[in-house]
Motif scaffolding. Structure first.
Motif, PDB file in Angstrom:
ATOM      1  N   GLU A   1      62.653 -25.275  42.311  1.00  0.00           N
ATOM      2  CA  GLU A   1      62.914 -25.700  43.554  1.00  0.00           C
ATOM      3  C   GLU A   1      63.002 -27.523  43.655  1.00  0.00           C
ATOM      4  OE1 GLU A   1      60.075 -25.025  46.815  1.00  0.00           O
ATOM      5  OE2 GLU A   1      60.987 -26.004  48.207  1.00  0.00           O
ATOM      6  N   ILE A   2      62.317 -27.987  42.706  1.00  0.00           N
ATOM      7  CA  ILE A   2      62.378 -29.338  42.303  1.00  0.00           C
ATOM      8  C   ILE A   2      63.868 -29.821  41.826  1.00  0.00           C
ATOM      9  CG2 ILE A   2      61.750 -31.225  40.663  1.00  0.00           C
ATOM     10  CD1 ILE A   2      59.236 -29.068  41.827  1.00  0.00           C
ATOM     11  N   ILE A   3      64.516 -28.850  41.271  1.00  0.00           N
ATOM     12  CA  ILE A   3      65.819 -29.267  40.805  1.00  0.00           C
ATOM     13  C   ILE A   3      66.536 -29.300  41.941  1.00  0.00           C
ATOM     14  CG2 ILE A   3      67.709 -28.814  39.098  1.00  0.00           C
ATOM     15  CD1 ILE A   3      65.627 -27.194  37.443  1.00  0.00           C
ATOM     16  N   ALA A   4      66.531 -28.575  42.679  1.00  0.00           N
ATOM     17  CA  ALA A   4      67.612 -28.179  44.043  1.00  0.00           C
ATOM     18  C   ALA A   4      67.427 -29.466  44.751  1.00  0.00           C
ATOM     19  CB  ALA A   4      67.331 -26.942  44.769  1.00  0.00           C
ATOM     20  N   LYS A   5      66.111 -29.813  45.001  1.00  0.00           N
ATOM     21  CA  LYS A   5      65.850 -30.947  46.012  1.00  0.00           C
ATOM     22  C   LYS A   5      66.331 -32.351  45.443  1.00  0.00           C
ATOM     23  CE  LYS A   5      64.336 -28.542  49.333  1.00  0.00           C
ATOM     24  NZ  LYS A   5      62.817 -27.852  49.378  1.00  0.00           N
ATOM     25  N   LEU A   6      66.279 -32.378  44.138  1.00  0.00           N
ATOM     26  CA  LEU A   6      66.351 -33.666  43.451  1.00  0.00           C
ATOM     27  C   LEU A   6      68.021 -33.669  43.558  1.00  0.00           C
ATOM     28  CD1 LEU A   6      65.427 -35.904  41.617  1.00  0.00           C
ATOM     29  CD2 LEU A   6      65.709 -34.529  39.710  1.00  0.00           C
ATOM     30  N   PHE A   7      68.802 -32.681  43.380  1.00  0.00           N
ATOM     31  CA  PHE A   7      70.310 -32.752  43.746  1.00  0.00           C
ATOM     32  C   PHE A   7      70.473 -33.179  45.285  1.00  0.00           C
ATOM     33  CE2 PHE A   7      71.274 -30.257  39.881  1.00  0.00           C
ATOM     34  CZ  PHE A   7      72.589 -30.770  39.663  1.00  0.00           C
ATOM     35  N   LYS A   8      69.669 -32.884  46.068  1.00  0.00           N
ATOM     36  CA  LYS A   8      70.033 -33.261  47.304  1.00  0.00           C
ATOM     37  C   LYS A   8      69.629 -34.614  47.566  1.00  0.00           C
ATOM     38  CE  LYS A   8      68.880 -32.031  52.093  1.00  0.00           C
ATOM     39  NZ  LYS A   8      68.113 -32.758  52.692  1.00  0.00           N
ATOM     40  N   TYR A   9      68.486 -35.190  46.949  1.00  0.00           N
ATOM     41  CA  TYR A   9      68.135 -36.497  47.063  1.00  0.00           C
ATOM     42  C   TYR A   9      69.142 -37.539  46.330  1.00  0.00           C
ATOM     43  CZ  TYR A   9      65.498 -40.805  46.010  1.00  0.00           C
ATOM     44  OH  TYR A   9      65.216 -42.105  45.744  1.00  0.00           O
ATOM     45  N   CYS A  10      69.489 -37.071  45.086  1.00  0.00           N
ATOM     46  CA  CYS A  10      70.694 -37.982  44.511  1.00  0.00           C
ATOM     47  C   CYS A  10      71.879 -37.986  45.420  1.00  0.00           C
ATOM     48  CB  CYS A  10      70.869 -37.529  43.270  1.00  0.00           C
ATOM     49  SG  CYS A  10      69.503 -37.682  42.019  1.00  0.00           S
ATOM     50  N   TYR A  11      72.322 -36.546  45.779  1.00  0.00           N
ATOM     51  CA  TYR A  11      73.638 -36.808  46.710  1.00  0.00           C
ATOM     52  C   TYR A  11      73.452 -37.693  47.838  1.00  0.00           C
ATOM     53  CZ  TYR A  11      77.368 -34.980  49.625  1.00  0.00           C
ATOM     54  OH  TYR A  11      78.582 -34.808  50.210  1.00  0.00           O
ATOM     55  N   GLU A  12      72.285 -37.615  48.372  1.00  0.00           N
ATOM     56  CA  GLU A  12      71.960 -38.492  49.527  1.00  0.00           C
ATOM     57  C   GLU A  12      72.000 -39.793  49.395  1.00  0.00           C
ATOM     58  OE1 GLU A  12      68.817 -36.712  51.674  1.00  0.00           O
ATOM     59  OE2 GLU A  12      70.198 -35.077  52.404  1.00  0.00           O
TER      60      GLU A  12
ATOM     61  N   ASN B   1      76.964 -40.195  47.804  1.00  0.00           N
ATOM     62  CA  ASN B   1      77.694 -38.920  48.337  1.00  0.00           C
ATOM     63  C   ASN B   1      79.220 -39.020  47.901  1.00  0.00           C
ATOM     64  OD1 ASN B   1      78.740 -40.333  50.469  1.00  0.00           O
ATOM     65  ND2 ASN B   1      77.731 -39.078  51.965  1.00  0.00           N
ATOM     66  N   GLU B   2      79.509 -40.143  47.089  1.00  0.00           N
ATOM     67  CA  GLU B   2      80.902 -40.168  46.653  1.00  0.00           C
ATOM     68  C   GLU B   2      81.395 -39.917  45.297  1.00  0.00           C
ATOM     69  OE1 GLU B   2      83.386 -42.609  48.372  1.00  0.00           O
ATOM     70  OE2 GLU B   2      82.349 -41.657  49.815  1.00  0.00           O
ATOM     71  N   MET B   3      80.062 -39.278  44.593  1.00  0.00           N
ATOM     72  CA  MET B   3      80.394 -38.880  43.353  1.00  0.00           C
ATOM     73  C   MET B   3      81.090 -37.545  43.179  1.00  0.00           C
ATOM     74  SD  MET B   3      76.743 -39.931  41.528  1.00  0.00           S
ATOM     75  CE  MET B   3      75.664 -39.411  42.985  1.00  0.00           C
ATOM     76  N   GLU B   4      81.576 -37.331  42.154  1.00  0.00           N
ATOM     77  CA  GLU B   4      81.957 -35.843  41.548  1.00  0.00           C
ATOM     78  C   GLU B   4      80.755 -35.128  41.472  1.00  0.00           C
ATOM     79  OE1 GLU B   4      85.354 -34.923  39.694  1.00  0.00           O
ATOM     80  OE2 GLU B   4      86.335 -36.862  39.623  1.00  0.00           O
ATOM     81  N   PHE B   5      81.113 -33.726  41.309  1.00  0.00           N
ATOM     82  CA  PHE B   5      79.716 -33.039  41.224  1.00  0.00           C
ATOM     83  C   PHE B   5      79.197 -33.091  39.761  1.00  0.00           C
ATOM     84  CE2 PHE B   5      78.632 -27.946  42.252  1.00  0.00           C
ATOM     85  CZ  PHE B   5      77.193 -28.538  42.346  1.00  0.00           C
ATOM     86  N   TYR B   6      80.105 -33.144  38.559  1.00  0.00           N
ATOM     87  CA  TYR B   6      79.663 -33.535  37.396  1.00  0.00           C
ATOM     88  C   TYR B   6      78.907 -34.913  37.304  1.00  0.00           C
ATOM     89  CZ  TYR B   6      83.325 -36.633  35.997  1.00  0.00           C
ATOM     90  OH  TYR B   6      83.886 -37.639  35.487  1.00  0.00           O
ATOM     91  N   GLN B   7      79.354 -35.768  38.098  1.00  0.00           N
ATOM     92  CA  GLN B   7      78.534 -37.187  38.095  1.00  0.00           C
ATOM     93  C   GLN B   7      77.105 -37.059  38.682  1.00  0.00           C
ATOM     94  OE1 GLN B   7      81.838 -39.039  40.072  1.00  0.00           O
ATOM     95  NE2 GLN B   7      82.391 -40.320  38.177  1.00  0.00           N
ATOM     96  N   LEU B   8      77.065 -36.028  39.591  1.00  0.00           N
ATOM     97  CA  LEU B   8      75.822 -36.005  40.331  1.00  0.00           C
ATOM     98  C   LEU B   8      74.778 -35.250  39.248  1.00  0.00           C
ATOM     99  CD1 LEU B   8      74.097 -36.078  42.944  1.00  0.00           C
ATOM    100  CD2 LEU B   8      75.152 -33.820  43.510  1.00  0.00           C
ATOM    101  N   THR B   9      75.589 -34.467  38.940  1.00  0.00           N
ATOM    102  CA  THR B   9      74.775 -33.707  38.029  1.00  0.00           C
ATOM    103  C   THR B   9      74.045 -34.491  36.720  1.00  0.00           C
ATOM    104  OG1 THR B   9      76.024 -31.667  38.280  1.00  0.00           O
ATOM    105  CG2 THR B   9      74.544 -31.479  36.370  1.00  0.00           C
ATOM    106  N   LYS B  10      74.976 -35.399  36.092  1.00  0.00           N
ATOM    107  CA  LYS B  10      74.406 -36.482  35.074  1.00  0.00           C
ATOM    108  C   LYS B  10      73.442 -37.183  35.830  1.00  0.00           C
ATOM    109  CE  LYS B  10      76.436 -39.428  32.449  1.00  0.00           C
ATOM    110  NZ  LYS B  10      77.645 -40.327  31.589  1.00  0.00           N
ATOM    111  N   LYS B  11      73.522 -37.365  36.924  1.00  0.00           N
ATOM    112  CA  LYS B  11      72.324 -38.418  37.443  1.00  0.00           C
ATOM    113  C   LYS B  11      71.010 -37.657  37.616  1.00  0.00           C
ATOM    114  CE  LYS B  11      71.864 -41.743  41.117  1.00  0.00           C
ATOM    115  NZ  LYS B  11      72.194 -42.122  42.743  1.00  0.00           N
ATOM    116  N   VAL B  12      71.278 -36.226  37.802  1.00  0.00           N
ATOM    117  CA  VAL B  12      69.999 -35.505  38.006  1.00  0.00           C
ATOM    118  C   VAL B  12      69.538 -35.100  36.696  1.00  0.00           C
ATOM    119  CG1 VAL B  12      69.164 -33.192  38.898  1.00  0.00           C
ATOM    120  CG2 VAL B  12      70.808 -34.382  40.153  1.00  0.00           C
TER     121      VAL B  12
END
Ligand code: UD1
Length: 426
Positions: A35-46, A49-60
Motif C-alpha cells: 500500500e505504501i508503494i501506491a500511496k507513494l506514487f500518488k504523493y509523487c504525482y501530486e 503531474n506533468e511527468m510521463e508515467f515512466y518518469q514518475l516511476t523513476k521518482k518513486v
C-alpha cells in the motif's frame, strides 16, 4: 484507487516511508508494504503531474529499498502500464498475430540533461524516432503478459522479454519501451525478445530433468527468500511480521508442542534442541498421526506449532482443530499462502520457499528449519544474556545460501563418490 500496484517482494524501508506519508496527511487501510508503494506514487504525482508515467516511476523507485517485481496502473495514465523489478524476477510475454518487426527492445538511458537517449555505444546508438521498441501496427493488436515466471505466460505466448534489475518497462497504447531507473555500467543496452523453446512442463522444471532436482538447486535462493526482509544481517536482529503481535502470549507458554508429518516432522526434530536452548521452554515434537491417536492433554497456555509444506496436511489439520478447541495458541509454519493451516492458525510464518512440486521435500525442509530458527530467535530476543548467541546464529544464517551453493557445485563429485559407494555396497 488512483494507482493500482501489484507487488511481489518486500519493501524494507516501508516504515520510514509510511511515517513520511503520514506526516503529509496520508492514511492507510492495511499494514502491507504494498500500500505504501501506491500511496507513494500518488504523493509523487501530486508533487508534479506533468511527468510521463515512466518518469514518475523513476521518482518513486528512487525512494524504495528492498526487492520488488511491480506492475502499476493509474487513472491518470489510461491505457498505460508499468512493469519494473529489483531483486525479484519479472518478464513480459508479447503476443501478436503479426510477426514482430524487431527481436529486441532498446534500453532508453537518461543523459546528464535528463533527456532520454539510447546507449552511448556508437554501434547501437540510434535516434529516438527510430526507436527499436515493440511498435505494433494499429490494426493488429498486441498483448503483453507481465509475470514473475515463464510458466504462467507460456500458455499465451512463447515470446518473452526478461527484464533486468532497475528496468522500467512502459507499455503505452500497445507500445513497449524500456527505460532505466538508474545508470549501471556494463549492462547490455538491449533486451532480446526470446522464444521459449521448451514446453510447459519443461519450463516449469527450469531445464532440470526432475522437479526434485530443480528444487534442490533452488536452495541458495529459497533459503535466502525465507530470511529476506526478516533477518537484518547488519544489526543482527530478526523480525517476523507474522508472530510479532503474539509474542507476549507465546513467551508466557509453559511448553511448546510441534506437530507435523513426514519431512516437516524432521525439521522440527532438527531444530528442537536449539529451540529449547534459546527459549528455555521444553519442546515436544509429535507426528500428527501419533498425536491424534493419543489425544494428549493440551492446556490454554500451550503454544502449538504446526509445520507443513502444503498447509493442507489432513492429520495436522485435525490436530489443529483439536488444539484450538482446547484453547491453546496455534502457530503455523507453512509454505502455501492461503492454505488451510495458514488460515486457521492464530498466527504464523510463511516460509516463502516457492512452490515445491517434488514429493520428497528438499527446499521446503531447509526453509522450514530456517523459519523455526528465526521463530526461536524472535521469541528469545528479549533475554539480554542471549545476545551473543543470537549474533552467532544470525551470522551462521547469513552464510547458509552461499554454503549451499558451494555444496551444490560439487554435484558431479558427489555423484562419483555415490557411484563408488553404491558399487561397494553391491
Ligand atoms: C507479510 C506479507 C508480505 C509483505 C510483508 C510486509 C503475506 C502472505 N505476506 O509478510 O507479502 O511483504 O508482510 O511486511 O501477505 N499466518 C498464519 N499462519 C501461518 C502463516 C502465516 O496465521 O501458518 C499469518 C501471519 O500471522 C500473518 C500473515 O499470515 O498475519 C502473513 O504471514 P507472513 O507472510 O509470514 O508475514 P510477513 O513475513 O510479515
Amino acid at each position: 484507487m488512483l494507482f493500482i500496484v501489484v507487488h511481489n517482494g518486500i519493501i524494507t524501508n516501508y516504515r520510514e516511508l509510511k511515517t513520511l506519508l503520514k506526516t503529509k496527511g496520508y492514511t492507510f487501510s492495511s499494514d502491507t508494504d504494498t500500500e505504501i508503494i501506491a500511496k507513494l506514487f500518488k504523493y509523487c504525482y501530486e508533487e508534479d503531474n506533468e511527468m510521463e508515467f515512466y518518469q514518475l516511476t523513476k521518482k518513486v523507485l528512487y525512494q524504495l529499498q528492498g526487492s520488488y517485481g511491480l506492475m502499476v496502473k493509474s487513472v491518470y495514465y489510461p491505457n498505460e502500464v508499468i512493469a519494473t523489478r529489483k531483486g525479484s524476477p519479472l518478464l513480459i510475454g508479447v503476443k501478436s498475430h503479426q510477426k514482430l518487426k524487431v527481436d529486441f527492445v532498446d534500453v532508453e538511458f537518461i543523459n546528464e540533461n535528463n533527456e532520454a537517449t539510447f546507449s552511448t555505444n556508437p554501434e547501437v546508438s540510434i535516434r529516438r524516432s527510430e526507436s527499436r521498441a515493440v511498435l505494433p501496427d494499429s490494426n493488429v493488436p498486441v498483448e503483453y503478459f507481465i509475470s514473475s515466471d515463464a510458466s504462467s505466460v507460456i500458455e499465451h505466448t512463447k515470446k518473452v522479454i526478461f527484464l533486468e534489475d532497475d528496468d522500467i518497462a512502459h507499455m503505452d497504447c500497445g507500445e513497449l519501451r524500456i527505460h532505466r531507473a538508474r545508470k549501471s555500467a556494463g549492462l547490455s543496452t538491449t533486451r532480446p525478445v526470446q522464444t521459449l523453446e521448451m514446453e510447459l512442463g519443461e519450463i516449469m522444471k527450469g531445464g532440470y530433468d526432475h522437479f526434485m532436482m530443480k528444487e534442490i538447486f533452488e536452495q541458495p535462493d529459497s533459503t535466502f527468500n525465507t530470511m529476506r526482509g526478516r533477518v537484518d544481517f547488519k544489526n543482527k536482529t530478526v523480525t517476523l511480521g507474522g508472530i510479532k503481535d503474539y509474542l507476549t502470549s507465546i513467551r508466557r507458554s509453559r511448553r511448546f508442542q510441534m506437530i507435523a508429518c513426514g519431512t516437516s516432522y524432521h525439521s522440527c526434530l532438527a531444530v528442537r534442541s536449539l529451540f529449547e536452548e534459546l527459549t528455555g521452554v521444553p519442546v515436544s515434537v509429535d507426528l500428527a498421526s501419533d498425536f491424534l491417536d493419543r489425544s494428549p492433554p493440551i492446556f490454554r497456555d500451550d503454544t502449538i506449532v504446526f509445520v507443513s509444506q502444503s498447509g493442507e496436511t489432513a492429520d495436522s489439520m485435525q490436530c489443529l482443530k483439536y488444539c484450538r478447541a482446547a484453547g491453546a495458541l496455534t502457530v503455523g509454519v507453512v509454505n502455501s499462502v492461503g492454505s488451510s493451516i495458514s488460515r486457521d492458525t492464530d498466527c504464523g510464518v510463511h516460509i516463502n520457499a516457492g512452490p515445491e512440486i517434488g514429493v520428497a521435500s528438499t527446499k521446503a525442509y531447509t526453509s522450514q528449519y530456517i523459519a523455526l530458527v528465526m521463530i526461536a530467535l524472535q521469541i528469545s530476543n528479549h533475554v539480554i544474556t542471549n545476545a551473543q548467541r543470537h549474533r552467532e546464529i544470525i551470522e551462521g544464517l547469513a552464510e547458509i545460501p552461499k554454503k549451499i551453493e558451494k555444496v551444490l557445485k560439487q554435484d558431479k563429485f558427489i555423484k562419483q563418490v555415490s557411484e563408488k559407494v553404491f558399487k561397494l555396497v553391491n
